[in-house]
Design an enzyme around this catalytic site. Structure first.
Site, mmCIF file in Angstrom:
data_model
loop_
_atom_site.group_PDB
_atom_site.id
_atom_site.type_symbol
_atom_site.label_atom_id
_atom_site.label_comp_id
_atom_site.label_asym_id
_atom_site.label_seq_id
_atom_site.Cartn_x
_atom_site.Cartn_y
_atom_site.Cartn_z
ATOM 1 N N GLN A 46 0.853 -1.192 0.000
ATOM 2 C CA GLN A 46 0.000 0.000 0.000
ATOM 3 C C GLN A 46 0.886 1.239 0.000
ATOM 4 O O GLN A 46 1.910 1.280 0.683
ATOM 5 C CB GLN A 46 -0.857 -0.028 1.270
ATOM 6 C CG GLN A 46 -1.847 1.100 1.408
ATOM 7 C CD GLN A 46 -2.726 0.906 2.648
ATOM 8 O OE1 GLN A 46 -3.211 -0.182 2.921
ATOM 9 N NE2 GLN A 46 -2.930 1.970 3.387
ATOM 10 N N HIS A 62 2.737 6.712 15.493
ATOM 11 C CA HIS A 62 1.822 5.667 15.033
ATOM 12 C C HIS A 62 2.566 4.364 14.740
ATOM 13 O O HIS A 62 3.727 4.379 14.361
ATOM 14 C CB HIS A 62 1.112 6.109 13.751
ATOM 15 C CG HIS A 62 0.284 7.332 13.925
ATOM 16 N ND1 HIS A 62 0.093 8.238 12.912
ATOM 17 C CD2 HIS A 62 -0.403 7.816 14.976
ATOM 18 C CE1 HIS A 62 -0.690 9.230 13.336
ATOM 19 N NE2 HIS A 62 -0.993 8.994 14.591
ATOM 20 N N LYS A 72 7.687 0.830 7.094
ATOM 21 C CA LYS A 72 7.394 1.978 6.227
ATOM 22 C C LYS A 72 8.657 2.490 5.550
ATOM 23 O O LYS A 72 9.719 2.546 6.167
ATOM 24 C CB LYS A 72 6.825 3.146 7.047
ATOM 25 C CG LYS A 72 5.520 2.868 7.725
ATOM 26 C CD LYS A 72 5.075 4.079 8.548
ATOM 27 C CE LYS A 72 3.770 3.797 9.259
ATOM 28 N NZ LYS A 72 3.330 4.954 10.049
ATOM 29 N N TYR A 132 4.532 7.490 1.771
ATOM 30 C CA TYR A 132 5.180 6.314 2.336
ATOM 31 C C TYR A 132 4.524 5.035 1.857
ATOM 32 O O TYR A 132 3.336 4.973 1.630
ATOM 33 C CB TYR A 132 5.257 6.374 3.869
ATOM 34 C CG TYR A 132 3.976 6.632 4.604
ATOM 35 C CD1 TYR A 132 3.274 5.592 5.210
ATOM 36 C CD2 TYR A 132 3.468 7.924 4.733
ATOM 37 C CE1 TYR A 132 2.107 5.827 5.912
ATOM 38 C CE2 TYR A 132 2.306 8.170 5.437
ATOM 39 C CZ TYR A 132 1.627 7.112 6.016
ATOM 40 O OH TYR A 132 0.460 7.357 6.703
ATOM 41 N N ASP A 170 -4.439 11.471 18.439
ATOM 42 C CA ASP A 170 -3.073 11.655 18.924
ATOM 43 C C ASP A 170 -3.012 12.416 20.253
ATOM 44 O O ASP A 170 -2.030 12.294 20.985
ATOM 45 C CB ASP A 170 -2.215 12.342 17.870
ATOM 46 C CG ASP A 170 -1.897 11.411 16.707
ATOM 47 O OD1 ASP A 170 -2.032 10.184 16.868
ATOM 48 O OD2 ASP A 170 -1.516 11.913 15.639
#
Length: 191
Positions: A46, A62, A72, A132, A170
């Site tokens: 993805q 995260h 990532k 990313y 967050d």
């Protein structure tokens, strides 16, 4: 491509070669053989992209837990950002420690963040675009986070970092001491 490894089995800064002339530049931004030699095997499933209109925008810390843990490969497409990876492998000698890299289109650099690390960035310019690639699909059930300003981690944020830009999610993230042991040195590569 140049590779700068921060720790054994940890994040890697990647700087793809850039061929420039009066028209602009050309760059191979990803090359599987060179990447695998330095960072290990990864299968990307993805691509994600975010735009942060305001400088000082903070997004993170995260990560996703197993069985949907994500590694990532992060790059900056416009603007600039302080990109940070935090070691969350509970048995690692660098548990709770962080590394950072300023990502810009001009430096053409990227940050590889393996499974077992949290990810957060702070934009340094308006209209910063971050792209990313990830090794696992987004999974709401496995989507986790950590407080961006936890003093136990002690990230050295730029003065521009603005807590008012945090998402509601967050603003409610736990501290490192309250985080379950999601990752270990043995299982960090599993994605």
């Amino acid at each position: 491509m140049k590779f700068h490894r921060f720790a054994v089995e940890g994040p890697v800064e990647i700087v793809p070669r850039k061929i420039e002339d009066e028209r602009g530049y050309f760059s191979e931004t990803f090359r599987l053989d060179a990447f695998a030699k330095e960072a290990g095997k990864a299968e990307f499933v993805q691509d994600n992209q975010s735009l942060s209109a305001r400088p000082g925008t903070i997004r993170g810390i995260h990560f996703q837990t197993h069985p949907c843990a994500q590694a990532k490969l992060v790059r900056c497409l416009a603007g600039s950002a302080l990109d940070v990876a935090v070691d969350l492998r509970h048995d690692s000698p660098t548990y709770g420690k962080w590394i950072s890299v300023v990502l810009t289109p001009q430096t053409n650099n990227q940050l590889w963040i393996p499974v077992g690390f949290g990810h957060v960035f702070c934009t340094l310019e308006p209209h910063t675009v971050i792209g990313y690639r990830v090794t696992s699909y987004y999974s709401p059930e496995n989507d986790k986070g950590l407080a961006w300003d936890d003093p136990a981690i002690g990230i050295d944020w730029p003065a521009i970092a603005d807590p008012a830009t945090l998402s509601d999610k967050d603003k409610r993230q736990p501290s490192l001491k309250d985080l379950p042991n999601y990752f270990s040195m043995e299982s960090y590569q599993c994605a």
